[in-house]
Design a protein around this motif. Structure first.
Motif, PDB file in Angstrom:
ATOM      1  N   LEU A 172       0.823  -1.219   0.000  1.00 13.60           N
ATOM      2  CA  LEU A 172       0.000   0.000   0.000  1.00 13.60           C
ATOM      3  C   LEU A 172       0.857   1.270   0.000  1.00 13.60           C
ATOM      4  N   GLU A 173       2.097   1.157  -0.469  1.00 14.80           N
ATOM      5  CA  GLU A 173       2.967   2.331  -0.523  1.00 14.80           C
ATOM      6  C   GLU A 173       2.280   3.440  -1.327  1.00 14.80           C
ATOM      7  N   GLY A 174       2.221   4.625  -0.754  1.00 17.80           N
ATOM      8  CA  GLY A 174       1.577   5.757  -1.437  1.00 17.80           C
ATOM      9  C   GLY A 174       0.126   5.958  -1.045  1.00 17.80           C
ATOM     10  N   ALA A 175      -0.495   4.939  -0.446  1.00 19.24           N
ATOM     11  CA  ALA A 175      -1.902   5.058  -0.035  1.00 19.24           C
ATOM     12  C   ALA A 175      -1.994   5.762   1.321  1.00 19.24           C
ATOM     13  N   ILE A 176      -3.117   6.462   1.530  1.00 19.14           N
ATOM     14  CA  ILE A 176      -3.315   7.217   2.778  1.00 19.14           C
ATOM     15  C   ILE A 176      -4.608   6.780   3.450  1.00 19.14           C
ATOM     16  N   LEU A 177      -4.493   6.469   4.751  1.00 22.08           N
ATOM     17  CA  LEU A 177      -5.669   6.205   5.589  1.00 22.08           C
ATOM     18  C   LEU A 177      -6.032   7.499   6.313  1.00 22.08           C
ATOM     19  N   GLY A 178      -7.279   7.951   6.152  1.00 24.84           N
ATOM     20  CA  GLY A 178      -7.804   9.042   6.977  1.00 24.84           C
ATOM     21  C   GLY A 178      -8.408   8.428   8.227  1.00 24.84           C
ATOM     22  N   SER A 179      -7.793   8.684   9.370  1.00 25.16           N
ATOM     23  CA  SER A 179      -8.251   8.090  10.632  1.00 25.16           C
ATOM     24  C   SER A 179      -8.979   9.188  11.410  1.00 25.16           C
ATOM     25  N   MET A 180     -10.298   9.057  11.534  1.00 26.72           N
ATOM     26  CA  MET A 180     -11.137  10.109  12.125  1.00 26.72           C
ATOM     27  C   MET A 180     -11.776   9.549  13.383  1.00 26.72           C
ATOM     28  N   PHE A 181     -11.241   9.872  14.523  1.00 22.53           N
ATOM     29  CA  PHE A 181     -11.770   9.317  15.782  1.00 22.53           C
ATOM     30  C   PHE A 181     -12.314  10.442  16.651  1.00 22.53           C
ATOM     31  N   PHE A 182     -13.646  10.543  16.651  1.00 21.00           N
ATOM     32  CA  PHE A 182     -14.332  11.613  17.360  1.00 21.00           C
ATOM     33  C   PHE A 182     -14.789  11.182  18.747  1.00 21.00           C
ATOM     34  N   GLU A 183     -14.295  10.039  19.205  1.00 17.39           N
ATOM     35  CA  GLU A 183     -14.559   9.521  20.546  1.00 17.39           C
ATOM     36  C   GLU A 183     -13.264   8.879  21.027  1.00 17.39           C
ATOM     37  N   PRO A 184     -13.027   8.793  22.365  1.00 16.54           N
ATOM     38  CA  PRO A 184     -11.780   8.189  22.830  1.00 16.54           C
ATOM     39  C   PRO A 184     -11.588   6.760  22.317  1.00 16.54           C
ATOM     40  N   SER A 185     -10.336   6.423  22.047  1.00 11.83           N
ATOM     41  CA  SER A 185     -10.008   5.066  21.592  1.00 11.83           C
ATOM     42  C   SER A 185      -8.505   4.856  21.750  1.00 11.83           C
TER      43      SER A 185
ATOM     44  N   THR B  65      -7.163  12.485  12.763  1.00 12.93           N
ATOM     45  CA  THR B  65      -7.872  13.537  13.491  1.00 12.93           C
ATOM     46  C   THR B  65      -8.476  12.876  14.715  1.00 12.93           C
ATOM     47  N   THR B  66      -8.179  13.410  15.892  1.00 16.25           N
ATOM     48  CA  THR B  66      -8.744  12.825  17.112  1.00 16.25           C
ATOM     49  C   THR B  66      -9.500  13.900  17.883  1.00 16.25           C
ATOM     50  N   GLY B  67     -10.769  13.602  18.203  1.00 14.99           N
ATOM     51  CA  GLY B  67     -11.583  14.503  19.017  1.00 14.99           C
ATOM     52  C   GLY B  67     -12.315  15.519  18.158  1.00 14.99           C
ATOM     53  N   ILE B  68     -13.595  15.679  18.400  1.00 15.23           N
ATOM     54  CA  ILE B  68     -14.393  16.658  17.655  1.00 15.23           C
ATOM     55  C   ILE B  68     -13.792  18.052  17.822  1.00 15.23           C
ATOM     56  N   GLU B  69     -13.256  18.337  19.016  1.00 13.55           N
ATOM     57  CA  GLU B  69     -12.739  19.682  19.288  1.00 13.55           C
ATOM     58  C   GLU B  69     -11.535  20.025  18.410  1.00 13.55           C
ATOM     59  N   ASN B  70     -10.883  19.013  17.826  1.00 12.04           N
ATOM     60  CA  ASN B  70      -9.735  19.266  16.950  1.00 12.04           C
ATOM     61  C   ASN B  70     -10.105  19.215  15.477  1.00 12.04           C
ATOM     62  N   SER B  71     -11.394  19.136  15.166  1.00 11.23           N
ATOM     63  CA  SER B  71     -11.810  19.106  13.769  1.00 11.23           C
ATOM     64  C   SER B  71     -12.749  20.279  13.506  1.00 11.23           C
ATOM     65  N   ALA B  72     -12.993  20.555  12.213  1.00 14.15           N
ATOM     66  CA  ALA B  72     -13.872  21.671  11.854  1.00 14.15           C
ATOM     67  C   ALA B  72     -15.337  21.371  12.168  1.00 14.15           C
ATOM     68  N   ILE B  73     -15.632  20.132  12.602  1.00 18.02           N
ATOM     69  CA  ILE B  73     -16.998  19.841  13.057  1.00 18.02           C
ATOM     70  C   ILE B  73     -17.329  20.744  14.253  1.00 18.02           C
ATOM     71  N   ALA B  74     -16.300  21.081  15.045  1.00 16.86           N
ATOM     72  CA  ALA B  74     -16.493  21.984  16.189  1.00 16.86           C
ATOM     73  C   ALA B  74     -16.899  23.385  15.735  1.00 16.86           C
ATOM     74  N   LYS B  75     -16.637  23.714  14.442  1.00 16.51           N
ATOM     75  CA  LYS B  75     -17.036  25.031  13.913  1.00 16.51           C
ATOM     76  C   LYS B  75     -18.359  24.945  13.167  1.00 16.51           C
ATOM     77  N   GLY B  76     -19.008  23.790  13.243  1.00 13.88           N
ATOM     78  CA  GLY B  76     -20.320  23.637  12.607  1.00 13.88           C
ATOM     79  C   GLY B  76     -20.286  22.935  11.266  1.00 13.88           C
ATOM     80  N   GLU B  77     -19.133  22.416  10.844  1.00 15.43           N
ATOM     81  CA  GLU B  77     -19.082  21.723   9.555  1.00 15.43           C
ATOM     82  C   GLU B  77     -19.887  20.433   9.633  1.00 15.43           C
ATOM     83  N   SER B  78     -20.582  20.108   8.545  1.00 21.30           N
ATOM     84  CA  SER B  78     -21.428  18.906   8.518  1.00 21.30           C
ATOM     85  C   SER B  78     -20.581  17.665   8.239  1.00 21.30           C
ATOM     86  N   LEU B  79     -21.163  16.501   8.538  1.00 23.37           N
ATOM     87  CA  LEU B  79     -20.483  15.239   8.202  1.00 23.37           C
ATOM     88  C   LEU B  79     -20.355  15.117   6.688  1.00 23.37           C
TER      89      LEU B  79
END
Ligand code: CP
Length: 338
Positions: free
Chosen positions: A42-55, A76-90
């Motif tokens: 998977l060289e060159g591939a990117i996983l977007g890891s979005m964890f909005f709850e503790p894990s 991205t870990t925690g809603i507070e560290n993502s733009a969802i905290a600014k009202g961005e939709s899923l």
């Protein structure tokens, strides 16, 4: 099912041959997960890891699995560290992440949120847990562990006898595991919980419709007798309206070595999705079981890497190429996996 390009959102999307395919690929990942071989498939591939709850386990093992296949991880870990905290939709978040990633692993506190995100995503999305609803990759790794533990006793998953103990109302891992067990034959399930924290009725009904025997009880000592697996769970305090309400049930069911010796058959395997709550007031799975050879909790966490590697390989359609990119490891690997 066709894995290539598919989302993994619920165990309901699998038939038995699909589960067996995941396990077969997971078996083939052993040399890589155990640091005997390296692959760069998977060289060159990117996983977007979005964890909005503790894990800890799910987030890190998704990342490790992707790295072990040669890919890179953006977290991205925690809603507070993502733009969802600014009202961005899923929807917007999903469209943006689709441009940055080849696959997304996501956890979110709301039931149905990962499905909503996947509907807008242009890349496969894997559900790492949505509220109290589902945790499909945990169920796959749990069943993979059951298969592995029972095969050491010359048994398979059919005719399994399992007791699930604790907060069965809010525990998403047991919801997904029960649904997955519906694909197998002749399973006996004992559900031990306080009356208020019983397994949701539709899941119990699903087990019965699959022909399985289901007993619901609030008596742990009877429930854990004469089973192959005791699957303990933590009180899901974060799903209760208040700590006071959670306190009503905290510490209600505690498995320790003494209770195990007195009530369980000698080879009963002990499982727990983790984290276990080791604080004095809880201790649903006591530390005094740590040297018990039937305690499979850390074999479960190791198996999580294998199963998540298998899902990435299937969803990104590289199963047949993994070994072509392989070489021996060149660093010290010690005796971690012996
Ligand atoms: N089993 C599990 O989901 O653990 P984490 O919450 O640490 O990911």
């Amino acid at each position: 099912m066709k894995f290539a390009g598919s989302h993994i959102l619920t165990v309901g999307q699998f038939e038995r041959p699909d589960v067996e395919s995941v396990f077969e690929v997971a078996d083939a990942m052993q040399p890589y997960a155990r640091r005997r071989k390296v692959t760069r498939v998977l060289e060159g591939a990117i996983l977007g890891s979005m964890f909005f709850e503790p894990s800890t386990r799910t987030r890190v093992s998704f990342g490790s699995a992707f790295n072990l296949l040669g890919g890179e991880v953006r977290e991205t870990t925690g809603i507070e560290n993502s733009a969802i905290a600014k009202g961005e939709s899923l929807y917007d978040t999903a469209r943006v992440l689709s441009g940055y990633s080849d696959v997304v692993a996501m956890r979110h506190p709301e039931v149905g949120s990962v499905v909503e995100f996947a509907a807008a995503s242009r890349v496969p999305v894997i559900n790492g847990g949505d509220g109290s609803n589902e945790h499909p990759t945990q169920a796959l790794l749990d069943l993979y562990t059951i298969r592995s533990e029972l095969s050491a006793q010359g048994r398979g998953i059919d005719q399994l006898r399992i007791a699930m103990v604790g907060d069965l109302r809010f525990g998403r891992t047991v919801h997904s595991l029960c649904k997955l067990l519906c694909l197998f034959d002749g399973v006996s399930v004992t559900l031990v919980s306080p009356d208020e924290l019983r397994m949701p009725g539709e899941i119990v009904e699903g087990l019965r419709e699959a022909g399985h025997t289901v007993v619901e009880s609030d008596a742990m000592e009877e429930g854990i007798a004469h089973v192959d697996i005791v699957y303990s769970t933590r009180l899901q305090e974060e799903r209760f309206a208040s700590s006071e309400e959670a306190n009503l049930y905290r510490g209600r069911f505690r498995l320790n070595q003494q209770i195990y010796t007195r009530h369980c058959d000698p080879n009963t395997v002990i499982m727990h999705p983790l984290p276990r709550d080791s604080r004095e007031a809880a201790r649903e799975l006591d530390d005094d079981l740590n040297e018990n050879p039937n305690l499979a909790i850390f074999r479960q966490t190791d198996n999580g890497v294998l199963v998540r590697m298998a899902l990435f390989a299937l969803v990104l359609d590289v199963v047949g190429q993994v070994d072509k990119h392989a070489r021996e490891v060149s660093w010290y690997t010690g005796s971690r996996f012996t």
